[in-house]
Write a protein that holds these residues in place. Sequence first.
Motif, PDB file in Angstrom:
ATOM      1  N   GLY A   1       0.809  -1.217   0.000  1.00  0.00           N
ATOM      2  CA  GLY A   1       0.000   0.000   0.000  1.00  0.00           C
ATOM      3  C   GLY A   1       0.843   1.268   0.000  1.00  0.00           C
ATOM      4  N   MET A   2       2.167   1.108  -0.015  1.00  0.00           N
ATOM      5  CA  MET A   2       3.077   2.259  -0.046  1.00  0.00           C
ATOM      6  C   MET A   2       3.638   2.409  -1.458  1.00  0.00           C
ATOM      7  SD  MET A   2       5.137   1.590   3.532  1.00  0.00           S
ATOM      8  CE  MET A   2       6.605   2.209   2.804  1.00  0.00           C
ATOM      9  N   PRO A   3       3.820   3.635  -1.909  1.00  0.00           N
ATOM     10  CA  PRO A   3       4.400   3.814  -3.244  1.00  0.00           C
ATOM     11  C   PRO A   3       5.888   3.490  -3.249  1.00  0.00           C
ATOM     12  CG  PRO A   3       4.161   5.930  -2.176  1.00  0.00           C
ATOM     13  CD  PRO A   3       3.537   4.916  -1.259  1.00  0.00           C
ATOM     14  N   CYS A   4       6.361   3.009  -4.380  1.00  0.00           N
ATOM     15  CA  CYS A   4       7.804   2.821  -4.528  1.00  0.00           C
ATOM     16  C   CYS A   4       8.361   4.013  -5.305  1.00  0.00           C
ATOM     17  CB  CYS A   4       8.124   1.500  -5.211  1.00  0.00           C
ATOM     18  SG  CYS A   4       7.532   1.358  -6.888  1.00  0.00           S
ATOM     19  N   ALA A   5       9.647   4.029  -5.520  1.00  0.00           N
ATOM     20  CA  ALA A   5      10.296   5.184  -6.157  1.00  0.00           C
ATOM     21  C   ALA A   5       9.787   5.444  -7.561  1.00  0.00           C
ATOM     22  CB  ALA A   5      11.797   4.985  -6.170  1.00  0.00           C
ATOM     23  N   THR A   6       9.325   4.415  -8.230  1.00  0.00           N
ATOM     24  CA  THR A   6       8.909   4.571  -9.620  1.00  0.00           C
ATOM     25  C   THR A   6       7.396   4.588  -9.797  1.00  0.00           C
ATOM     26  OG1 THR A   6       9.071   2.178  -9.944  1.00  0.00           O
ATOM     27  CG2 THR A   6      11.011   3.505 -10.498  1.00  0.00           C
TER      28      THR A   6
ATOM     29  N   PRO B   1       8.037  13.195 -10.721  1.00  0.00           N
ATOM     30  CA  PRO B   1       9.079  14.075 -11.250  1.00  0.00           C
ATOM     31  C   PRO B   1      10.422  13.371 -11.456  1.00  0.00           C
ATOM     32  CG  PRO B   1       8.640  14.575  -8.954  1.00  0.00           C
ATOM     33  CD  PRO B   1       7.623  13.571  -9.381  1.00  0.00           C
ATOM     34  N   PHE B   2      10.573  12.178 -10.923  1.00  0.00           N
ATOM     35  CA  PHE B   2      11.839  11.463 -11.060  1.00  0.00           C
ATOM     36  C   PHE B   2      11.805  10.430 -12.183  1.00  0.00           C
ATOM     37  CE2 PHE B   2      11.860  13.146  -6.796  1.00  0.00           C
ATOM     38  CZ  PHE B   2      13.135  13.676  -6.715  1.00  0.00           C
ATOM     39  N   ALA B   3      10.699  10.330 -12.895  1.00  0.00           N
ATOM     40  CA  ALA B   3      10.595   9.334 -13.964  1.00  0.00           C
ATOM     41  C   ALA B   3      11.614   9.596 -15.075  1.00  0.00           C
ATOM     42  CB  ALA B   3       9.187   9.314 -14.540  1.00  0.00           C
TER      43      ALA B   3
ATOM     44  N   THR C   1      21.315   6.796  -4.606  1.00  0.00           N
ATOM     45  CA  THR C   1      20.952   8.184  -4.294  1.00  0.00           C
ATOM     46  C   THR C   1      19.683   8.596  -5.032  1.00  0.00           C
ATOM     47  OG1 THR C   1      23.268   8.745  -3.920  1.00  0.00           O
ATOM     48  CG2 THR C   1      21.755  10.572  -4.331  1.00  0.00           C
ATOM     49  N   LEU C   2      19.634   8.344  -6.320  1.00  0.00           N
ATOM     50  CA  LEU C   2      18.466   8.740  -7.114  1.00  0.00           C
ATOM     51  C   LEU C   2      17.207   8.027  -6.627  1.00  0.00           C
ATOM     52  CD1 LEU C   2      17.182  10.274  -9.449  1.00  0.00           C
ATOM     53  CD2 LEU C   2      17.863   8.393 -10.959  1.00  0.00           C
ATOM     54  N   LEU C   3      17.285   6.713  -6.424  1.00  0.00           N
ATOM     55  CA  LEU C   3      16.108   5.977  -5.980  1.00  0.00           C
ATOM     56  C   LEU C   3      15.721   6.353  -4.553  1.00  0.00           C
ATOM     57  CD1 LEU C   3      16.734   2.474  -7.557  1.00  0.00           C
ATOM     58  CD2 LEU C   3      15.114   4.218  -8.297  1.00  0.00           C
ATOM     59  N   GLY C   4      16.701   6.623  -3.710  1.00  0.00           N
ATOM     60  CA  GLY C   4      16.403   7.044  -2.339  1.00  0.00           C
ATOM     61  C   GLY C   4      15.680   8.377  -2.299  1.00  0.00           C
TER      62      GLY C   4
END
Length: 144
Positions: free
Chosen positions: A62-67, A90-92, A129-132
């Motif tokens: 139920g939590m979003p992931c980085a993507t 915005p990170f896509a 770093t980017l995914l975090g």
Amino acid sequence: MLDSVRRRFDEGESKGYVMKARANAMLRWLAYISLAGYLGWNVWEIAIGGQIPRSIFFAATGMPCATTGGTRSMLALLHGDLGLALRFNPFALPITALTATTTVHVVVCRQRPPHQFRLPNFYLPVWLTLLGIAWAYQLMFYPW
């Protein structure tokens, strides 16, 4: 005496090589099984919902992931709507660019001797770093 030491060193070296080969084989099979599970999940989600599949992580926790929202973001960008693309995730675009760069680097490294699928060490901290940062953003600003 020297022969026995040399023989033990050679046996130890070959045992280390065998252990490393087994570990690599297990990781390879884990990757195959993970890919099969991921593809099966996507086929199942498309067959049931007929739309873009949900993230496995999001469905399980139920939590979003980085993507999360990355596909919608890239589709909005392809339609020329930068504002909507940035709202979805915005990170896509940076994640997609890093994926493309990493893929090209793997292919180039594979073409050069010794023909290994190996990346330089600097990719790991860049990816982490980017995914975090992307995940922290998703956790703070995801529209629950």
